[in-house]
Design an enzyme around this catalytic site. Structure first.
Site, PDB file in Angstrom:
ATOM      1  N   CYS A  87      50.850  40.929  60.953  1.00  0.00           N
ATOM      2  CA  CYS A  87      49.929  41.987  61.388  1.00  0.00           C
ATOM      3  C   CYS A  87      50.084  42.271  62.893  1.00  0.00           C
ATOM      4  O   CYS A  87      50.148  41.352  63.706  1.00  0.00           O
ATOM      5  CB  CYS A  87      48.489  41.584  61.084  1.00  0.00           C
ATOM      6  N   CYS A  95      43.600  40.087  66.863  1.00  0.00           N
ATOM      7  CA  CYS A  95      42.342  39.370  66.586  1.00  0.00           C
ATOM      8  C   CYS A  95      42.560  37.892  66.923  1.00  0.00           C
ATOM      9  O   CYS A  95      43.400  37.233  66.296  1.00  0.00           O
ATOM     10  CB  CYS A  95      41.930  39.558  65.130  1.00  0.00           C
ATOM     11  N   CYS A 107      42.933  35.014  64.261  1.00  0.00           N
ATOM     12  CA  CYS A 107      43.606  35.249  62.973  1.00  0.00           C
ATOM     13  C   CYS A 107      44.987  34.615  62.827  1.00  0.00           C
ATOM     14  O   CYS A 107      45.887  34.844  63.643  1.00  0.00           O
ATOM     15  CB  CYS A 107      43.712  36.746  62.725  1.00  0.00           C
ATOM     16  N   CYS A 141      38.464  39.960  45.368  1.00  0.00           N
ATOM     17  CA  CYS A 141      38.664  40.660  46.637  1.00  0.00           C
ATOM     18  C   CYS A 141      40.104  40.492  47.112  1.00  0.00           C
ATOM     19  O   CYS A 141      40.583  39.373  47.278  1.00  0.00           O
ATOM     20  CB  CYS A 141      37.696  40.091  47.668  1.00  0.00           C
ATOM     21  N   CYS A 186      37.033  44.520  45.100  1.00  0.00           N
ATOM     22  CA  CYS A 186      36.808  44.636  46.549  1.00  0.00           C
ATOM     23  C   CYS A 186      38.176  44.570  47.220  1.00  0.00           C
ATOM     24  O   CYS A 186      39.044  43.815  46.762  1.00  0.00           O
ATOM     25  CB  CYS A 186      35.937  43.473  47.011  1.00  0.00           C
ATOM     26  N   CYS A 226      30.845  46.014  52.327  1.00  0.00           N
ATOM     27  CA  CYS A 226      30.819  44.574  52.584  1.00  0.00           C
ATOM     28  C   CYS A 226      31.188  44.406  54.051  1.00  0.00           C
ATOM     29  O   CYS A 226      32.321  44.673  54.445  1.00  0.00           O
ATOM     30  CB  CYS A 226      31.826  43.866  51.684  1.00  0.00           C
ATOM     31  N   ARG A 232      26.936  36.128  52.151  1.00  0.00           N
ATOM     32  CA  ARG A 232      28.006  35.227  51.672  1.00  0.00           C
ATOM     33  C   ARG A 232      28.366  34.159  52.701  1.00  0.00           C
ATOM     34  O   ARG A 232      28.667  34.470  53.860  1.00  0.00           O
ATOM     35  CB  ARG A 232      29.252  36.048  51.318  1.00  0.00           C
TER      36      ARG A 232
HETATM   37  N1  SAM Z   1      43.393  43.016  58.104  1.00  0.00           N
HETATM   38  C1  SAM Z   1      42.144  43.403  57.602  1.00  0.00           C
HETATM   39  C2  SAM Z   1      41.111  43.560  58.674  1.00  0.00           C
HETATM   40  O1  SAM Z   1      41.141  42.849  59.670  1.00  0.00           O
HETATM   41  O2  SAM Z   1      40.223  44.404  58.510  1.00  0.00           O
HETATM   42  C3  SAM Z   1      41.598  42.530  56.500  1.00  0.00           C
HETATM   43  C4  SAM Z   1      41.686  41.027  56.523  1.00  0.00           C
HETATM   44  S1  SAM Z   1      40.828  40.133  57.786  1.00  0.00           S
HETATM   45  C5  SAM Z   1      41.679  38.606  57.702  1.00  0.00           C
HETATM   46  C6  SAM Z   1      39.194  39.829  57.173  1.00  0.00           C
HETATM   47  C7  SAM Z   1      38.229  39.027  58.007  1.00  0.00           C
HETATM   48  O3  SAM Z   1      38.483  37.628  57.873  1.00  0.00           O
HETATM   49  C8  SAM Z   1      38.198  39.219  59.504  1.00  0.00           C
HETATM   50  O4  SAM Z   1      37.541  40.388  59.865  1.00  0.00           O
HETATM   51  C9  SAM Z   1      37.424  37.986  59.958  1.00  0.00           C
HETATM   52  O5  SAM Z   1      36.043  38.250  59.941  1.00  0.00           O
HETATM   53  C10 SAM Z   1      37.784  36.949  58.896  1.00  0.00           C
HETATM   54  N2  SAM Z   1      38.645  35.882  59.459  1.00  0.00           N
HETATM   55  C11 SAM Z   1      39.973  35.956  59.677  1.00  0.00           C
HETATM   56  N3  SAM Z   1      40.432  34.806  60.228  1.00  0.00           N
HETATM   57  C12 SAM Z   1      39.366  33.969  60.351  1.00  0.00           C
HETATM   58  C13 SAM Z   1      39.198  32.653  60.866  1.00  0.00           C
HETATM   59  N4  SAM Z   1      40.203  31.962  61.376  1.00  0.00           N
HETATM   60  N5  SAM Z   1      37.954  32.098  60.830  1.00  0.00           N
HETATM   61  C14 SAM Z   1      36.920  32.817  60.324  1.00  0.00           C
HETATM   62  N6  SAM Z   1      37.019  34.067  59.834  1.00  0.00           N
HETATM   63  C15 SAM Z   1      38.225  34.648  59.853  1.00  0.00           C
HETATM   64  C1  DTB Z   2      35.595  37.805  55.144  1.00  0.00           C
HETATM   65  O1  DTB Z   2      34.646  38.179  55.864  1.00  0.00           O
HETATM   66  N1  DTB Z   2      36.092  36.558  55.132  1.00  0.00           N
HETATM   67  C2  DTB Z   2      37.201  36.442  54.209  1.00  0.00           C
HETATM   68  C3  DTB Z   2      37.230  37.863  53.556  1.00  0.00           C
HETATM   69  N2  DTB Z   2      36.218  38.580  54.280  1.00  0.00           N
HETATM   70  C4  DTB Z   2      38.477  38.604  53.499  1.00  0.00           C
HETATM   71  C5  DTB Z   2      38.456  35.994  54.874  1.00  0.00           C
HETATM   72  C6  DTB Z   2      38.331  34.690  55.627  1.00  0.00           C
HETATM   73  C7  DTB Z   2      39.653  34.307  56.203  1.00  0.00           C
HETATM   74  C8  DTB Z   2      39.655  32.921  56.778  1.00  0.00           C
HETATM   75  C9  DTB Z   2      40.954  32.511  57.377  1.00  0.00           C
HETATM   76  C10 DTB Z   2      42.134  32.652  56.469  1.00  0.00           C
HETATM   77  O2  DTB Z   2      42.241  31.931  55.450  1.00  0.00           O
HETATM   78  O3  DTB Z   2      42.983  33.508  56.746  1.00  0.00           O
HETATM   79 FE1  SF4 Z   3      45.386  41.721  61.300  1.00  0.00          FE
HETATM   80 FE2  SF4 Z   3      44.180  39.400  61.059  1.00  0.00          FE
HETATM   81 FE3  SF4 Z   3      43.128  41.259  62.637  1.00  0.00          FE
HETATM   82 FE4  SF4 Z   3      43.100  41.625  59.943  1.00  0.00          FE
HETATM   83  S1  SF4 Z   3      42.024  40.031  61.095  1.00  0.00           S
HETATM   84  S2  SF4 Z   3      43.658  43.119  61.506  1.00  0.00           S
HETATM   85  S3  SF4 Z   3      45.026  40.596  59.403  1.00  0.00           S
HETATM   86  S4  SF4 Z   3      45.118  40.222  62.932  1.00  0.00           S
END
Ligand code: SAM
Ligand code: DTB
Ligand code: SF4
Length: 312
Positions: free
Chosen positions: A48, A52, A55, A92, A123, A183, A255
């Site tokens: 990606c 973030c 991430c 989802c 979802c 959501c 959730r």
């Molecule tokens: N790429 C898309 C976006 O960012 O909208 C969808 C997937 S993204 C991984 C979904 C959510 O997962 C993020 O907005 C964040 O709230 C959560 N998330 C991702 N990495 C995480 C982490 N290490 N710990 C907790 N929550 C996490």
């Molecule tokens: C959300 O708020 N949490 C989920 C789902 N929506 C997509 C993702 C959590 C991701 C946690 C870190 C990972 O496994 O990548």
């Molecule tokens: Fe990309 Fe992760 Fe940010 Fe979603 S949360 S936009 S997968 S960097």
């Protein structure tokens, strides 16, 4: 309309008073001893372009995650079918994209149709999207779109610089306008203050209508990301956040999302008492391991909490 000052007052109450209020509201709006189970599938792993800071899928951090291609229909169908048999009611699908490209819309629409045909709620969370794209996905049978605000408006710039808070709000508006259920939640434990947590909940609660589904993620610190060394949030502060969210979002499914794998049964039970009534259920979240599914079922049984049944 909620203000941050009002929410701070909720937070500052003695823990027993706060929990009592949250339970009272929870009981008014939901059968309290029920839990909704959502299973996640990462349909497009890694690579990606966004930054973030939490991430594992951001290409710029060295997290050991390799970019993969979008999963094919058969694989998705099989995973959804396994999730349904295991007791999930919602499936989802997540993709590590900044935004949805028009060429991927028909592909996603097919995936949504497949999952829906199994009798599961659908979802997806695939980044930013336009109103037109949202309408096509709604037509394909999309029930929910997950797009998080992640933090308070003030703390946001410390976490993400490649897209704005306003971008996120716009995507959420497109989802709402297309008639898809929203959501939307965020992450706690990223080093933010209580005031930031209150500020995030204010944004969520002041949406009109409020999001039907609100994931509260506890940061999973990922090696290689800028947040890798963040100190964990105090457990009682986490439970307080759930309770305050329950008071402000009385009709939303709240959730317990990321972070459950490192929570004790007792901490999770406290979160359920504070008003959490949904969990991610299944082997994995997107990249990281989820809490053990067998233990989840045993825990719900030990607490006498029923799994929500498939309405479809
Ligand atoms: N790429 C898309 C976006 O960012 O909208 C969808 C997937 S993204 C991984 C979904 C959510 O997962 C993020 O907005 C964040 O709230 C959560 N998330 C991702 N990495 C995480 C982490 N290490 N710990 C907790 N929550 C996490
Ligand atoms: C959300 O708020 N949490 C989920 C789902 N929506 C997509 C993702 C959590 C991701 C946690 C870190 C990972 O496994 O990548
Ligand atoms: Fe990309 Fe992760 Fe940010 Fe979603 S949360 S936009 S997968 S960097």
């Amino acid at each position: 309309m909620w203000s941050v000052a009002e929410v701070m007052q909720l937070y500052e109450q003695p823990f027993p008073d706060l929990l009592y209020q949250a339970q009272t509201v929870h009981k008014q709006y939901f059968p309290v001893a029920t839990m909704q189970l959502s299973t996640l599938l990462n349909i497009k792993v890694g690579g990606c372009p966004e930054d973030c800071h939490y991430c594992p899928q951001a290409a710029r951090y060295h997290t050991g995650v390799k970019a993969e291609k979008l999963l094919d229909r058969e694989t998705v169908k099989e995973k959804a079918s396994i999730a349904k048999t295991a007791g999930a009611t919602r499936f989802c699908m997540g993709a590590a994209w900044r935004s949805l490209k028009d060429r991927d819309v028909p592909v996603l629409a097919k995936l949504i149709e497949e999952v829906k045909s199994l009798g599961l709620e659908t979802c997806i969370t695939v980044g930013m999207l336009t109103n037109q794209q949202a309408c096509v996905l709604k037509e394909a049978g999309l029930d929910y779109y997950n797009h998080n605000i992640d933090s308070s408006p003030e703390y946001y710039e410390k976490i993400i610089t490649t897209r704005t808070y306003e971008d996120r709000l716009q995507t959420l508006q497109h989802v709402r306008d297309a008639g898809i259920k929203v959501c939307c939640g965020g992450i706690v434990g990223m080093g933010e203050s209580r005031e930031d947590r209150a500020g995030m909940l204010v944004v969520l609660a002041n949406f009109n209508p409020q999001p039907e589904s609100v994931p509260i993620n506890q940061l999973i610190p990922i090696k290689g990301t800028p947040l890798q060394d963040t100190s964990p949030l105090d457990n009682f502060e986490f439970v307080r956040t759930i309770a305050v969210a329950r008071l402000m979002l009385p009709c939303s499914r709240l959730r317990l999302s990321a972070g459950r794998a490192s929570m004790s049964d007792e901490l999770q039970a406290l979160c359920f008492l504070a008003g959490a009534n949904s969990i991610h259920y299944g082997e994995k979240l997107l990249i990281t391991d989820n809490a053990d599914a067998v233990n989840d079922r045993t825990l719900l049984q030990r607490l006498g909490i029923q799994e929500e049944m498939c309405a479809l």
